[in-house]
Every structure is written in C-alpha cells, then in structure tokens.
Write an enzyme that holds these catalytic residues in place. Structure first.
Site, short mmCIF file in Angstrom:
data_model
loop_
_atom_site.label_atom_id
_atom_site.label_comp_id
_atom_site.label_asym_id
_atom_site.label_seq_id
_atom_site.Cartn_x
_atom_site.Cartn_y
_atom_site.Cartn_z
N GLY A 1 0.69 -1.23 0.11
CA GLY A 1 -0.01 -0.16 0.03
C GLY A 1 0.98 1.28 -0.15
CG HIS B 1 3.28 0.94 -5.30
ND1 HIS B 1 3.53 2.06 -4.41
CD2 HIS B 1 4.04 -0.28 -4.82
CE1 HIS B 1 4.24 1.69 -3.19
NE2 HIS B 1 4.53 0.39 -3.46
CD GLN C 1 7.72 -7.46 3.84
OE1 GLN C 1 6.86 -8.00 3.61
NE2 GLN C 1 8.21 -6.48 3.07
O1 PAF Z 1 7.94 -5.01 -2.02
C1 PAF Z 1 6.97 -4.77 -1.17
O2 PAF Z 1 6.29 -4.10 -0.89
C2 PAF Z 1 6.92 -6.15 -0.11
O3 PAF Z 1 8.17 -6.64 0.24
C3 PAF Z 1 6.09 -7.21 -0.62
C4 PAF Z 1 6.53 -7.81 -1.92
C5 PAF Z 1 4.48 -6.69 -1.15
C6 PAF Z 1 5.98 -8.45 0.34
O4 PAF Z 1 5.23 -7.78 1.52
#
Ligand code: PAF
Length: 283
Positions: free
Chosen positions: A31, A37, A61
C-alpha cells in the site's frame, strides 16, 4: 473493481476468471501506493486479462526495531489509484486473514538472502518470501510484478519461484524516479525537505557508477568511489555500497561485462535503498 479481504473469496474469483480464459497477473504491495507501484499495475494490465493488486503491510518482514507501526497506511487513496491504473481485483486482507496465531510455517531462501539487505535485516527476507508464497497460493498468478528498486528482493523471489517449481513468471519493472532522481519509495514521505535534498546523493553516486563502468573503470574502483562518496556525503550514513554480480550478488572478476551497484543509506532515521545495473565495455 472487486475489493476483497478473504483469501478464499479471492481464490474463488480468480479461479472463475481463469476458467473463462483469463491470464492472471498479481502486483504484491504494502500500500501507500505511488507511481512506482502504478507502473507495475500498468505493466500487468498491458499483459494480463485480470490484474490482482494486493495491499498488505506484512508484519513478519519488519524487524522488532523497524517501522511497522508507523509505516504509511492510505487505503482509500490506494483503492482509487488501483482503480485508475486498471486493477481488476484488490486483495486487502487484515493480519488475521493472513496469519493465524498458531502459524508455524516459514518459507526460507538461503544463500542470497544472507547478504546486503539480509545482513542488515536478518529476519526480513523470511517474512517477504513467506508472505509472497502465501499471496501466490491465494491468487495463483501466471505473472507477478516486482520493482527493480528492491533489487535483492526480486532475485530472492525469482529463486523461491524457481526452486519450488512455481508456474509463475516473475516480471521485474524499472525503478521509477522523481524528477530530481530520487527513487520512489513509500518511505520517502518520512524525509524532511533538507533530508530529501541530502538523499539525492544516492542516485547521483549510482549514476556516476554507471558512467564509470561505461568508461571502463574496474568494478573495485567503482565500488571504492561509491563507498567514499556516500561516506563523505552530508547527512548520510551508509549501510552498504557494493558492486557485485547481478544474478548471484557475489563479487565480480575485473573483466566482468555486467554488474549491479547496490547501496543502502540512512538519512536521519529513514533507511533508503537504490541500485543501478552496470555495463562494461569489451576489453
Ligand atoms: O516490496 C514490497 O512492497 C513487499 O516486500 C512485498 C513484496 C509486497 C511483500 O510484502
């Protein structure tokens, strides 16, 4: 555009689309969407019939001292941008939709995850590969789109997909930059105006690296220049800077033809990463 939070609902809808002959593309995101994106969503739109954009700030993460709590969350704006860029299905789960309290499975890629980002953020890639594996299982994509800005991440995901015989093509899209050269990142919004100006050295130093490579400088010379530039830049604390093999992230011989320059820096309490592919002339 369908907006769904249940993994099962997404899987059922995607399967219906596939049954009617659709090629499925997925764009995994956390997001706080920006032009970077949107370039992934547009690339997916150009190549696939159904585009699934996932929006999930994945807690696994983030390390314990990292910015999970303050990571920007802008769901309403994100949905509008998804619609404009051509998303067919938004998967926007809650943490409980993705992880049960007794979840006990982690997907780990070894080797390539231990250096650079993995050395600085030891639990990061396990979180990324686990959530991306889950997103792939839920959305069953033919193609999955990632940005080159997270250079090591896209290599790690390629390795995971290949090692696990996943029938998905990983597509890496170019870094998108602001007019001043700063690579777009959701974390750029943490920067003050003066930090933002200081952060520009990252792209400038990588541009110099690419020019030096074309001019025939040796990889170690380029790495030295990059390291020294970042070390002496105002307001910057380098984490790492290196010139390595673009596929393995191992060191390169003096006569290599391709390499990647990778760098991570702290600007105040914000950590930024960027990279540049390098091409060397034939000797
Ligand atoms: O690159 C990101 O935004 C994140 O690491 C991902 C690939 C959506 C995994 O949460």
């Amino acid at each position: 555009m369908d907006v769904l939070s249940s993994p099962n609902d997404v899987r059922c809808l995607v399967r219906r689309r596939r049954a009617s002959g659709h090629l499925i593309g997925v764009v995994p995101t956390m997001g706080a969407l920006h032009e970077g994106h949107l370039s992934l969503i547009r690339a997916a739109r150009a190549e696939c019939d159904t585009v699934v954009t996932t929006i999930f700030v994945n807690p696994t993460q983030f390390g314990p001292d990292e910015d999970f709590e303050r990571y920007p969350r802008t769901p309403e704006a994100d949905l509008e941008l998804c619609r404009e860029a051509g998303t067919s299905i938004v998967f926007i789960p809650n943490v409980d939709d993705m992880y049960t309290p007794d979840a006990a499975t982690t997907v780990t890629v070894s080797g390539i995850t231990r250096v650079f980002e993995g050395a600085s953020r030891p639990t990061h890639f396990d979180g990324v590969t686990t959530v991306v594996a889950k997103l792939f299982h839920i959305t069953e994509p033919d193609r999955a789109y990632f940005g080159q800005k997270d250079y090591q991440q896209q290599l790690v995901i390629r390795k995971m997909a290949s090692d696990l015989n996943w029938p998905v093509t990983i597509v890496t899209c170019p870094v998108v930059r602001d007019a001043d050269g700063l690579a777009l990142s959701s974390r750029n919004r943490y920067l003050t105006d003066s930090q933002r100006r200081q952060a520009l050295v990252l792209n400038q130093a990588l541009t110099t690296a690419a020019e030096q490579a074309l001019a025939g400088h040796r990889p170690w010379q380029i790495e030295n220049t990059l390291t020294e530039t970042l070390k002496h830049a105002d307001g910057i604390r380098p984490d790492y800077a290196a010139v390595v093999d673009p596929d393995t992230l191992q060191s390169v011989p003096d006569d290599c033809r391709r390499a990647v320059a990778l760098a991570a820096v702290w600007v105040g309490s914000t950590r930024l990463i960027d990279n540049r592919l390098l091409t060397f002339p034939e000797t």
